[in-house]
Structure formats: C-alpha cells, structure tokens
Design an enzyme around this catalytic site. Structure first.
Site, PDB file in Angstrom:
ATOM      1  N   ASN A  15     -14.309   2.992   1.061  1.00 56.91           N
ATOM      2  CA  ASN A  15     -13.314   2.935   2.409  1.00 56.91           C
ATOM      3  C   ASN A  15     -14.524   2.794   3.879  1.00 56.91           C
ATOM      4  OD1 ASN A  15     -10.660   4.001   1.528  1.00 56.91           O
ATOM      5  ND2 ASN A  15     -11.324   5.021  -0.100  1.00 56.91           N
ATOM      6  N   HIS A 105      -7.034  11.737   0.322  1.00 59.20           N
ATOM      7  CA  HIS A 105      -7.149  12.188  -0.731  1.00 59.20           C
ATOM      8  C   HIS A 105      -6.021  11.165  -1.991  1.00 59.20           C
ATOM      9  CE1 HIS A 105      -8.345  14.880  -3.658  1.00 59.20           C
ATOM     10  NE2 HIS A 105      -6.464  15.264  -4.293  1.00 59.20           N
ATOM     11  N   ASP A 146      -7.656  20.459   1.009  1.00 60.49           N
ATOM     12  CA  ASP A 146      -6.889  19.422   0.345  1.00 60.49           C
ATOM     13  C   ASP A 146      -5.299  20.188   0.502  1.00 60.49           C
ATOM     14  OD1 ASP A 146      -8.303  17.434  -0.274  1.00 60.49           O
ATOM     15  OD2 ASP A 146      -8.053  18.436  -2.584  1.00 60.49           O
TER      16      ASP A 146
HETATM   17  C1  GAR Z   1     -11.650   7.566  -2.532  1.00 61.33           C
HETATM   18  O1  GAR Z   1     -10.936   6.956  -3.565  1.00 61.33           O
HETATM   19  C2  GAR Z   1     -11.054   9.015  -2.090  1.00 61.33           C
HETATM   20  O2  GAR Z   1      -9.996   8.838  -1.997  1.00 61.33           O
HETATM   21  C3  GAR Z   1     -11.509   9.974  -2.664  1.00 61.33           C
HETATM   22  O3  GAR Z   1     -13.728   9.166  -3.357  1.00 61.33           O
HETATM   23  C4  GAR Z   1     -12.946   8.249  -3.482  1.00 61.33           C
HETATM   24  C5  GAR Z   1     -14.264   7.278  -2.663  1.00 61.33           C
HETATM   25  O4  GAR Z   1     -14.684   6.258  -2.924  1.00 61.33           O
HETATM   26  N1  GAR Z   1     -11.904  11.224  -2.152  1.00 61.33           N
HETATM   27  C6  GAR Z   1     -11.433  12.279  -2.833  1.00 61.33           C
HETATM   28  O5  GAR Z   1     -11.737  12.582  -3.986  1.00 61.33           O
HETATM   29  C7  GAR Z   1     -11.389  13.638  -1.915  1.00 61.33           C
HETATM   30  N2  GAR Z   1     -11.285  14.423  -2.665  1.00 61.33           N
HETATM   31  P1  GAR Z   1     -15.156   5.165  -1.785  1.00 61.33           P
HETATM   32  O6  GAR Z   1     -16.541   5.891  -1.369  1.00 61.33           O
HETATM   33  O7  GAR Z   1     -15.313   3.571  -2.333  1.00 61.33           O
HETATM   34  O8  GAR Z   1     -14.481   4.652  -0.580  1.00 61.33           O
END
Ligand code: GAR
Length: 188
Positions: A15, A105, A146
């Site tokens: 992200n 989230h 959250d």
């Molecule tokens: C994402 O899906 C984000 O929404 C989640 O972690 C992932 C990170 O992916 N965040 C949470 O769960 C926060 N509670 P990434 O490192 O590839 O962006």
C-alpha cells in the site's frame, strides 16, 4: 507549500508503494519518510527502490512516542498515513496530529477490528464468520484500535467458497484503487 505525509508500515508495504506511485510527480504532496517498527520489513526494500528514506523505531519508542514526535516535527510532517501498520499509535502523536492520522483496515469496521485483528487474521475471521461481504475501512486514528471515525468504506462480495487468501486479494484490490484517492480528497 506542499503537504508532507509520513507513511507508517510494518510489513510488505504494497500500500505504501501504491500511494507513492499515485502521488509521484504531484508537487502538492511530499513523502519525506517511511517509518516502520520492523527493521527487516519488506517495506524498506521498496523504499530503497523508490528512493524514499525509511527508518525503524523500537518498540519502546512506539510505546512512549516522544522520540518519534521529535523526529516528525523535525521533518515538518503535516500528517501520518498508516499503510499496514500494526502497532498502536502512541497518544502523544494522536494529540500532536489531531485529525491528521488515518489508517486503512482490511474489513468493514466495526466488524473484525480491534487488537490483534490485522492482515491475514482479519481475512480468516471474515471467512469463518459466514459474512457475504468484506471490504476496506479508511478511518481517523484515535486512542482505541480501529475505533476512530470512518472516512470511507468500499465493499466486495465474499462467497462461501472463498479462502482467506481469496478474500485478501479482493480487499487488496480495493485498497489499491481507493486509498490514494481518498488521501488526495481528504487533504487536497
Ligand atoms: C493491508 O491489507 C492493510 O489493510 C492491513 O495490513 C495490510 C498491509 O499490506 N492493515 C491492517 O490490518 C491494520 N489493522 P501491505 O503491507 O502490503 O500494504
């Protein structure tokens, strides 16, 4: 004057990379730093490739917050975006950046949120719940995991045959599509 955003990330950082690509060449925004709590997180590799400085702070620093606050003030940061950041944000940062810290989230809050609900654990909970939809929630960060006010949600269908991995894939697609755009609209 450009708007200076610090990205916080704990893991892969896909992200974070997607946000950086979206804003690349946009003079109105700067991303001077990626902050992590894990020195071996893959987000540091992405940062190197994208030529964005990244730094790791210790667990103690994230409990207390003062060192991180000093660092952010020194870098003239205006806002913080949590892009896959899995620790609690220290209260001193929340006080110092009112309504300027947002999180994504990977589910439809208030369902499947709270301490310990992150990444794959969320998609496992959704698959086990029998819910027929999941999605993303972009929200302000307050002192409870959250629970800050929702800014934006988007949904995707969940089939009874979907595995947690299949749900994760749909949710990631929503994240990549919407997160950068919502940031731009919020702080445009
Ligand atoms: C994402 O899906 C984000 O929404 C989640 O972690 C992932 C990170 O992916 N965040 C949470 O769960 C926060 N509670 P990434 O490192 O590839 O962006």
């Amino acid at each position: 004057m450009s708007f200076r955003i610090a990205l916080f990330a704990s893991g892969s950082g896909s992200n974070a990379e997607n946000i950086l690509n979206f804003f690349s060449g946009n003079q109105n925004y700067e991303f001077p730093i990626i902050i992590s709590n894990k020195k071996d997180a893959f987000v540091h590799e992405r940062a190197k490739r994208l030529q964005i400085p990244s730094v790791t702070f210790s667990r103690e620093d994230f409990l207390n917050g003062e060192n991180i606050l000093r660092f952010l003030v020194d870098k003239k940061i205006d806002a913080i975006v949590l892009a896959g950041f899995l620790l609690k944000v220290p209260a001193v940062l929340i006080d110092a950046f009112p309504d300027k810290i947002i999180n994504i989230h990977p589910a439809l809050l208030p369902k499947h949120g709270g301490k310990g609900m992150y990444g794959h654990f969320v998609h496992e909970a959704v698959a086990a719940s029998g819910d027929t939809e999941s999605g993303i929630t972009i929200h302000y960060v307050n002192n409870n995991y959250d629970e800050g006010n929702t800014i934006f949600q988007a949904t995707c269908p969940v089939l009874s045959t979907d595995t947690p991995d299949m749900i994760a894939e749909k949710v990631h697609a929503l994240e990549y599509e919407h997160f950068p755009r919502v940031i731009a609209e919020l702080w445009g």
